[in-house]
Design an enzyme around this catalytic site. Structure first.
Site, PDB file in Angstrom:
ATOM      1  N   CYS A   2       0.851  -1.194   0.000  1.00  0.00           N
ATOM      2  CA  CYS A   2       0.000   0.000   0.000  1.00  0.00           C
ATOM      3  C   CYS A   2       0.884   1.239   0.000  1.00  0.00           C
ATOM      4  CB  CYS A   2      -0.926   0.099   1.202  1.00  0.00           C
ATOM      5  SG  CYS A   2      -2.117  -1.212   1.318  1.00  0.00           S
ATOM      6  N   ARG A  31       4.087  -0.299  -4.897  1.00  0.00           N
ATOM      7  CA  ARG A  31       3.900  -0.812  -3.540  1.00  0.00           C
ATOM      8  C   ARG A  31       2.574  -1.557  -3.384  1.00  0.00           C
ATOM      9  NH1 ARG A  31       7.224   1.775   0.427  1.00  0.00           N
ATOM     10  NH2 ARG A  31       5.696   1.129   1.965  1.00  0.00           N
ATOM     11  N   TRP A  87      -2.747  -2.683  -1.628  1.00  0.00           N
ATOM     12  CA  TRP A  87      -2.456  -4.109  -1.749  1.00  0.00           C
ATOM     13  C   TRP A  87      -3.379  -4.776  -0.739  1.00  0.00           C
ATOM     14  CZ3 TRP A  87      -0.663  -8.254   1.206  1.00  0.00           C
ATOM     15  CH2 TRP A  87      -0.250  -9.374   0.479  1.00  0.00           C
ATOM     16  N   ASN A 113      -2.009   2.182   5.727  1.00  0.00           N
ATOM     17  CA  ASN A 113      -1.113   1.092   5.349  1.00  0.00           C
ATOM     18  C   ASN A 113      -0.872   0.275   6.611  1.00  0.00           C
ATOM     19  OD1 ASN A 113       0.863  -0.578   4.364  1.00  0.00           O
ATOM     20  ND2 ASN A 113       2.416   1.017   4.124  1.00  0.00           N
ATOM     21  N   GLY A 114      -1.126  -1.024   6.569  1.00  0.00           N
ATOM     22  CA  GLY A 114      -0.913  -1.852   7.762  1.00  0.00           C
ATOM     23  C   GLY A 114      -2.130  -2.705   8.049  1.00  0.00           C
ATOM     24  N   GLU A 500      16.448 -18.780  -8.105  1.00  0.00           N
ATOM     25  CA  GLU A 500      16.157 -17.387  -8.444  1.00  0.00           C
ATOM     26  C   GLU A 500      15.596 -17.274  -9.871  1.00  0.00           C
ATOM     27  OE1 GLU A 500      15.688 -14.836  -6.862  1.00  0.00           O
ATOM     28  OE2 GLU A 500      16.020 -13.157  -8.192  1.00  0.00           O
ATOM     29  N   LYS A 504      11.866 -15.809 -10.736  1.00  0.00           N
ATOM     30  CA  LYS A 504      11.613 -14.700 -11.665  1.00  0.00           C
ATOM     31  C   LYS A 504      10.561 -15.110 -12.685  1.00  0.00           C
ATOM     32  CE  LYS A 504      12.981 -12.146  -9.814  1.00  0.00           C
ATOM     33  NZ  LYS A 504      13.815 -12.010  -8.663  1.00  0.00           N
ATOM     34  N   GLU A 507       7.015 -15.418 -11.019  1.00  0.00           N
ATOM     35  CA  GLU A 507       6.346 -14.210 -10.526  1.00  0.00           C
ATOM     36  C   GLU A 507       5.956 -13.233 -11.628  1.00  0.00           C
ATOM     37  OE1 GLU A 507       8.539 -11.706  -7.774  1.00  0.00           O
ATOM     38  OE2 GLU A 507      10.419 -12.230  -8.734  1.00  0.00           O
ATOM     39  N   HIS A 523      15.421 -37.913  -7.865  1.00  0.00           N
ATOM     40  CA  HIS A 523      14.674 -38.338  -6.678  1.00  0.00           C
ATOM     41  C   HIS A 523      13.216 -37.884  -6.745  1.00  0.00           C
ATOM     42  CE1 HIS A 523      18.326 -39.769  -4.835  1.00  0.00           C
ATOM     43  NE2 HIS A 523      18.912 -38.642  -5.200  1.00  0.00           N
ATOM     44  N   LYS A 623       5.766  -4.498  -3.898  1.00  0.00           N
ATOM     45  CA  LYS A 623       7.215  -4.434  -3.709  1.00  0.00           C
ATOM     46  C   LYS A 623       7.662  -4.694  -2.266  1.00  0.00           C
ATOM     47  CE  LYS A 623      11.379  -3.752  -5.178  1.00  0.00           C
ATOM     48  NZ  LYS A 623      11.946  -4.921  -5.867  1.00  0.00           N
TER      49      LYS A 623
HETATM   50  C1  F6R Z   1      11.225 -11.463  -5.844  1.00  0.00           C
HETATM   51  C2  F6R Z   1      11.109 -10.460  -4.814  1.00  0.00           C
HETATM   52  C3  F6R Z   1      10.734 -10.876  -3.446  1.00  0.00           C
HETATM   53  C4  F6R Z   1      11.602 -10.153  -2.416  1.00  0.00           C
HETATM   54  C5  F6R Z   1      11.125 -10.474  -1.000  1.00  0.00           C
HETATM   55  C6  F6R Z   1      12.012  -9.838   0.052  1.00  0.00           C
HETATM   56  O1  F6R Z   1      11.584 -10.908  -7.053  1.00  0.00           O
HETATM   57  O2  F6R Z   1      11.322  -9.301  -5.051  1.00  0.00           O
HETATM   58  O3  F6R Z   1      10.818 -12.244  -3.303  1.00  0.00           O
HETATM   59  O4  F6R Z   1      12.922 -10.543  -2.598  1.00  0.00           O
HETATM   60  O5  F6R Z   1       9.818 -10.028  -0.831  1.00  0.00           O
HETATM   61  O6  F6R Z   1      12.041  -8.467  -0.073  1.00  0.00           O
HETATM   62  P1  F6R Z   1      13.180  -7.619   0.609  1.00  0.00           P
HETATM   63  O7  F6R Z   1      14.466  -7.976  -0.018  1.00  0.00           O
HETATM   64  O8  F6R Z   1      12.789  -6.201   0.346  1.00  0.00           O
HETATM   65  O9  F6R Z   1      13.147  -7.961   2.065  1.00  0.00           O
END
Ligand code: F6R
Length: 627
Positions: A2, A31, A87, A113-114, A500, A504, A507, A523, A623
């Site tokens: 948010c 956000r 969000w 927010n929260g 990773e 990517k 997501e 396995h 984010k």
């Molecule tokens: C994936 C991604 C998330 C963040 C996770 C932690 O692309 O961005 O998996 O890595 O939410 O976020 P931070 O690093 O901000 O604690």
């Protein structure tokens, strides 16, 4: 998670307050983008406009702007505006659940927010007093509570009503409230993460400093348990509970507008992938100095002895940061011989972890706001372990709570999918591991010198290969990835890279992808292999796992799987075994993750774009995961 923006002005500005709010919300939309809304104070009443995000298009703010333009209200005469992008936590994604929320009689509007943890009890209480909610949100309960307390206290003071209501709520929050009866805005927080910008024409507030830069560089934070009353002319910051005046610590925002713009790129994710040569340089600048033969990390200098003597290192993080932590495990074990555990922050807090004074805990977080990591860090602090933060956002909550740490310095990461933060995290972890290893004597002087030289050269290596990676990744995204599933395999240092790469892809491209240590395939996951399954294998030469990985590729081929390999330049043998090869330069095995992850980021990026998806704002995500 948010976003909040607000503006209160004493004199006319170039752009109208509503226009400024829409521009800021667009910037903050990363956000959370389930809905967007604006409330403003007119002469007699509050006005609210809002819209929900439809079809996962993440274009709520654009739709809101369009609607408001059509209605001719962008230049609505007002001095006070609050805005929000959501969000969703409580209540589905809908117009009625979008912020701002108005109180029952329309005297107040709030953005929040929260999470209000006791909202059910409060809702019951308010219902008994004749207040009914229109939405399913916890936020509406709070704005009704403010109105109820305002009525109860004789409608004397907006501030008293807000103070009283927020004292009754449980949970972490950041809010901005306006009223139809006074030219004031009140912002309050029990979590921090809300900033007030000071301008010549009044004040702006935002949940992220990046949204203030267009207005000012002078700002202060509304720290946890503080409340700020803003009028067009002045501000007053006080504690919520004891109502003590607090002198704000006004700081300069160290951000340039160009850092938060796309600068000619189509998407932020693309920009951030291509920025990596620069962000790696910035992460290592002044720290890794091959000519002097030293690594200097001021943030942990004083604690180096404790790290060298550590019994164990525990690394905590979430998502991509957790993957960087896994690479860290290999790095520390190789160079320092200190045992390492890597934990999901969310699990760590529920495990009653065994930690003591001789332990080191490294919390990794790009945003520095992730609620799970913050909670895990608080637990680690209680155990008296030495806690180190590896954050990107300067002065973020995790950075401040850790007290000790190293900033990534990779600049603002705006795309929801993390890219440059990952490479920055791994680069900084490499520097720490080499520094500690040298101090501890677990790495020879010649190896140390070789490794720091190679680390310092890494940004130019990535720069050289990026255009080529982009071309091949695009071809793969278009030609090979037509399946609903994909497997990513790697061994050793490259197992976290496989995780990773898979993260990517899932997501932002919504392809179900799994990352596995290559040898684990037999396995279980091998049962998934058929002629439709793309398998991306990270198979660099140069360590003893190469032959084994080739064996794994043969096993996939024998089952008609389609292999895409990331291989070392000059490896011509692998060509006949796979459908497509992406070549990476020969490098020490511990540096491969930083190089090999780049084409994987690009594959996911191109696949999303090809499908018409917005890679910057994948569905259901936001984010900063602050709840
Ligand atoms: C994936 C991604 C998330 C963040 C996770 C932690 O692309 O961005 O998996 O890595 O939410 O976020 P931070 O690093 O901000 O604690």
């Amino acid at each position: 998670m948010c976003s909040i923006f607000g503006i209160i002005i004493k004199q006319k500005t170039e752009t109208t307050p509503i226009e400024s709010t829409l521009t800021a919300l667009k910037m903050l939309e990363y956000r959370g983008y389930d809905s967007a809304g604006i409330a403003s104070k007119g002469d007699k009443a509050l006005q609210i406009w809002k819209t929900q995000n439809k079809d996962n298009k993440a274009e709520g703010v654009d739709m809101l702007r369009k609607q408001m333009t059509e209605m001719g209200v962008i230049s609505f005469p007002t001095q006070i505006v609050i805005g929000h992008t959501r969000w969703a936590t409580h209540g589905e994604i809908s117009q009625k659940n979008a912020h701002p929320h108005s109180s029952q009689d329309g005297n107040f509007a709030i953005v929040h927010n929260g999470i209000i943890e006791n909202y059910i009890e409060l809702k019951e209480f308010l219902r008994s007093k004749g207040y009914y909610s229109v939405s399913d949100t916890d936020t509406e309960v709070l704005v009704n509570l403010i109105e109820y307390r305002w009525n109860e206290t004789g409608r004397i003071s907006f501030e008293v009503a807000v103070r009283q209501a927020v004292s009754e709520i449980e949970g972490a929050f950041a809010i901005a409230v306006i009223t139809s009866s006074e030219d004031k805005m009140i912002v309050a927080s029990r979590s921090g993460g809300l900033f007030v910008g000071i301008t010549a024409y009044g004040f702006v507030i935002a949940s992220d400093q990046s949204a203030l830069v267009a207005h000012t560089k002078d700002c202060f934070e509304v720290e946890s348990d503080c409340l700020v009353v803003l009028t067009p002319e002045k501000y007053e910051k006080r504690t919520i509970v004891s109502n003590q005046e607090v002198v704000p610590d006004i700081k300069k925002i160290e951000l340039e507008i160009s850092q938060i713009q796309k600068n000619g790129y189509e998407y932020f994710m693309q920009k951030e992938i291509f920025e990596q040569p620069k962000t790696l340089t910035d992460a290592l600048r002044g720290r890794v100095r091959p000519f002097e033969g030293i690594i200097k990390l001021r943030g942990i200098e004083e604690h180096l002895r404790r790290i060298v003597q550590a019994k164990k290192i525990t690394i905590i993080g979430c998502g991509t940061s957790w993957h960087a932590g896994l690479v860290g495990e290999y790095l520390f074990e190789q160079f320092t011989r200190i045992p390492v555990e890597v934990e999901y922050a969310s699990e760590f807090v529920h495990r009653n972890p065994i930690l003591g004074e001789k332990d080191i805990v490294i919390a990794i977080s790009q945003s520095g706001e992730t609620a799970d990591t913050l909670e895990a860090l608080a637990l680690a602090k209680k155990s008296r372990a030495t806690v180190i933060g590896l954050c990107n956002v300067v002065s973020s909550k995790i950075a401040r709570m850790a007290g000790v740490g190293v900033y990534l310095h990779v600049g603002p990461e705006i795309s929801v999918a993390s890219t440059k933060a990952f490479t920055g995290q791994v680069a900084v972890l490499t520097a720490i591991a080499l520094l500690v290893g040298r101090q501890k004597g677990t790495i020879t002087e010649s190896d140390y010198m070789r490794h720091i030289t190679e680390l310092a050269e890494l940004p130019s290596v990535v720069e050289k290969y990026l255009p080529y990676f982009d071309i091949v990744a695009k071809e793969i995204a278009y030609e090979q990835l037509h399946s609903d599933h994909a497997l990513y395999l790697g061994r050793g240092y490259n197992f976290p890279v496989a995780l990773e790469g898979a993260l990517k892809l899932k997501e932002i491209s919504y392809i179900h992808a799994e990352g596995y240590p290559a040898a684990e395939m037999k396995h279980g996951p091998i049962a998934l292999i058929d002629e439709k399954m793309p398998v991306i294998v990270i198979a660099p030469q140069g360590d003893e796992t190469y032959k084994k990985i080739i064996g794994n590729i043969q096993e996939i081929r024998a089952r008609s799987g389609r292999v895409i390999a990331i291989a070392t330049e000059g490896d011509t043998e692998i060509v006949s075994l796979v459908e497509k090869v992406i070549y990476i330069p020969r490098a020490s095995e511990h540096l491969i993750p930083i190089i090999a992850v780049v084409p994987l980021q690009l594959i996911a990026y191109h696949n999303a774009v090809m499908k018409g998806l917005n890679p910057d704002k994948p569905r259901h995500l936001a984010k900063s995961v602050t709840v």
